[in-house]
Design an enzyme around this catalytic site. Structure first.
Site, short mmCIF file in Angstrom:
data_model
loop_
_atom_site.label_atom_id
_atom_site.label_comp_id
_atom_site.label_asym_id
_atom_site.label_seq_id
_atom_site.Cartn_x
_atom_site.Cartn_y
_atom_site.Cartn_z
N GLU A 187 0.81 -1.23 0.00
CA GLU A 187 0.00 0.00 0.00
C GLU A 187 0.84 1.28 0.00
O GLU A 187 0.62 2.18 0.82
CB GLU A 187 -0.96 -0.02 1.20
N ASN A 200 2.01 -5.27 -3.09
CA ASN A 200 0.60 -5.57 -2.79
C ASN A 200 -0.17 -4.28 -2.52
O ASN A 200 0.32 -3.40 -1.80
CB ASN A 200 0.58 -6.46 -1.53
N HIS A 225 -10.63 -6.22 -2.14
CA HIS A 225 -11.67 -6.01 -1.12
C HIS A 225 -12.83 -5.29 -1.82
O HIS A 225 -12.71 -4.13 -2.18
CB HIS A 225 -11.16 -5.13 0.02
N GLU A 269 -6.26 -10.75 -0.94
CA GLU A 269 -7.06 -10.51 0.27
C GLU A 269 -8.55 -10.49 -0.08
O GLU A 269 -9.32 -9.67 0.43
CB GLU A 269 -6.66 -9.18 0.92
N ASP A 283 -12.28 -10.45 -0.48
CA ASP A 283 -13.57 -10.56 0.22
C ASP A 283 -14.56 -9.66 -0.51
O ASP A 283 -14.18 -8.66 -1.12
CB ASP A 283 -13.49 -10.26 1.72
O1 9MR Z 1 -7.64 -7.97 8.57
C1 9MR Z 1 -6.71 -7.14 9.24
C2 9MR Z 1 -7.32 -6.63 10.54
O2 9MR Z 1 -7.47 -7.69 11.45
C3 9MR Z 1 -6.43 -5.55 11.14
O3 9MR Z 1 -7.07 -4.99 12.26
C4 9MR Z 1 -6.14 -4.51 10.09
C5 9MR Z 1 -5.23 -3.45 10.68
O4 9MR Z 1 -4.76 -2.57 9.72
O5 9MR Z 1 -5.52 -5.09 8.97
C6 9MR Z 1 -6.37 -5.99 8.33
O6 9MR Z 1 -5.76 -6.50 7.16
C7 9MR Z 1 -5.44 -5.54 6.16
C8 9MR Z 1 -4.22 -6.05 5.43
O7 9MR Z 1 -3.19 -6.30 6.34
C9 9MR Z 1 -3.77 -5.07 4.37
N1 9MR Z 1 -4.84 -4.73 3.47
C10 9MR Z 1 -6.08 -4.33 4.09
C11 9MR Z 1 -6.52 -5.38 5.10
C12 9MR Z 1 -7.89 -5.05 5.67
O8 9MR Z 1 -7.85 -3.87 6.40
#
Ligand code: 9MR
Length: 467
Positions: free
Chosen positions: A176, A219, A255, A284, A286
């Site tokens: 990101e 990513n 997402h 990722e 969903d």
């Molecule tokens: O799913 C993850 C969640 O449990 C955490 O609280 C969050 C914190 O930033 O991160 C989520 O995963 C993220 C991933 O690491 C990067 N892309 C976005 C995902 C969803 O927020």
């Protein structure tokens, strides 16, 4: 413990698309005896399609993974579903900077190791997520000056990748790093503002040196269609590949929700990156929603990956809806009780697996003689009442039975509307029908039980068998 073995070939009788096609091909439409004879004579034609996501993806040369949280691994239905369906895992949070290096030079790998060890003991591959990201970054990192930050970044990459060397198939080296919106600019992270534009290249070079066999990915999210942000990532990857900066793959987080739907040029976007000579991965996935609309989107995303030769795998961002980072949007393939959703069937079907497949008796298996669905009816401090609903399939049944496995130290103290027997040191209960064994096609009954010794996790309910 599952009571029913996996299907290993066509079952006699019954319906199902594969058998229907076979019968049509053979001109056999009437008796079960003829069908059995014909199936026995043609073993090749009866080999059934893969009935799990991982197995179906593997037949297409791909992996199918899930984001996993270490603190759920003790919940038996979670682990059962993980182990049955997936052949790759991504630690959801356990490999992030704040988890593995909360203070400078102190590396804590135990929670991530738990996931990696579990995955490898089941023959699953592991995706590493993530090394350099502006979020979940401890404040000691963002407080450093430029040259210290640069060496902390390189040290972090080297230490973490060395610890997992040879055990990670792909690493999200940088996550990101670009801004949303139309600017195509880099995000103002501490790495960008202090180390400067070259931080991504440097991170990838350091990563290659640390584990030359891991695939190194960039990513990001909102890069799933052709847009200003994905164009900026595309330009970076093109620049890297043309100059020999080590990059092997691009991750598309994917997402999706009604405000950010699956783009119509999703496949074309994956393809243009693949054409740069890198692999692409859906990292990722969903999709918020439910029912057929959600299923259609999931199926289309899966088909898009299969249509791109260099799309090497798909990871969904969690297993049951209840553990999703946005659980209210029910964005995953399994509901809160680990039942397969229509979205699951759509993915399995897109992968060439058996629609509605799984063990006979699993909820969602249209071929099953009966299915068993669990709900927690009441819960209190130290216990709960569980309820299992038994539903007959397309034919009437006269008796049924289901295995229910409790997590120690939970113990069942009473059972109603079913006859229990015990095994496995007292934590596996087989419940057989009592007065309520006879069910018309499609009809339901239920049995209940009281558990003491803990209100969670819920029990693991096996497949239903009928006679
Ligand atoms: O799913 C993850 C969640 O449990 C955490 O609280 C969050 C914190 O930033 O991160 C989520 O995963 C993220 C991933 O690491 C990067 N892309 C976005 C995902 C969803 O927020």
């Amino acid at each position: 413990m599952r009571m029913i073995k996996k299907r290993t070939g066509a079952r006699a009788g019954g319906g199902g698309p594969a058998r229907g096609r076979l019968r049509a091909a053979l001109g056999v439409t009437t008796t079960a005896l003829l069908t059995v004879t014909a199936l026995a004579a043609l073993p090749q034609a009866t080999a059934h399609a893969a009935d799990t996501l991982g197995a179906a993806a593997a037949e297409k040369g791909r992996y199918f993974g899930a984001a996993v949280a270490a603190n759920h691994l003790g919940e038996s239905p979670y682990t059962t579903t993980l182990d049955r369906e997936f052949n790759s895992v991504t630690p959801e949070n356990e490999m992030k900077w704040d988890a593995v290096e909360p203070s400078r030079g102190t590396f804590l790998f135990s929670r991530a190791d738990q996931i990696v060890d579990h995955a490898r003991s089941k023959g699953m591959k592991v995706r590493g997520h993530t090394l350099v990201w502006h979020s979940q970054l401890p404040s000691w990192v963002s407080g450093l000056g430029a040259s210290e930050l640069r060496s902390a970044m390189n040290n972090h990459i080297t230490q973490v990748m060395t610890h997992y060397k040879g055990r990670i198939h792909s690493w999200d080296v940088v996550n990101e790093a670009f801004q949303d919106g139309g600017s195509g600019a880099r995000r103002n992270s501490p790495f960008q503002t202090k180390v400067g534009n070259g931080f991504i290249e440097e991170a990838f070079r350091t990563a290659r040196a640390a584990d030359p066999n891991a695939k190194l990915c960039y990513n990001d999210y909102n890069t799933d269609g052709v847009n200003a942000k994905s164009n900026a990532v595309y330009a970076m990857v093109k620049d890297f590949t043309s100059r020999g900066v080590p990059i092997d793959c691009v991750g598309f987080q994917s997402h999706f929700n009604p405000n950010s739907p699956v783009p119509s040029d999703y496949r074309a976007n994956l393809q243009r990156f693949a054409d740069l000579g890198v692999d692409v991965q859906i990292t990722e996935l969903d999709i918020e929603g439910s029912g057929q609309a959600q299923a259609t989107d999931y199926g289309n995303v899966t088909k898009a990956c299969l249509a791109v030769t260099r799309c090497t795998g798909i990871t969904v961002w969690g297993i049951p809806d209840k553990y999703s980072w946005r659980s209210s949007g029910t964005p995953l393939l399994f509901d809160d009780n680990y039942n397969k959703k229509p979205a699951y069937d759509a993915v399995l079907s897109a992968l060439g697996g058996a629609p509605g497949g799984g063990d006979p008796g699993d909820p969602g298996d249209p071929d099953a003689a009966c299915t068993a669905t669990y709900t927690t009816a009441e819960q209190w401090n130290g216990g709960y009442n569980g309820k299992v609903t038994i539903t007959a399939g397309s034919s009437p049944i006269t008796a049924w039975s289901v295995n229910v496995t409790m997590a120690a130290p939970q113990k069942v103290v009473s059972v109603w509307n079913g006859s229990p027997t015990w095994d496995g040191g007292g934590d596996v209960m087989t419940v057989r029908s009592s007065w309520n064994g006879s069910l018309a096609a499609g009809a339901s009954t239920s049995f209940g039980f009281t558990v003491n010794g803990g209100s969670t996790p819920p029990p693991q309910v096996g497949a239903c068998t009928a006679s």
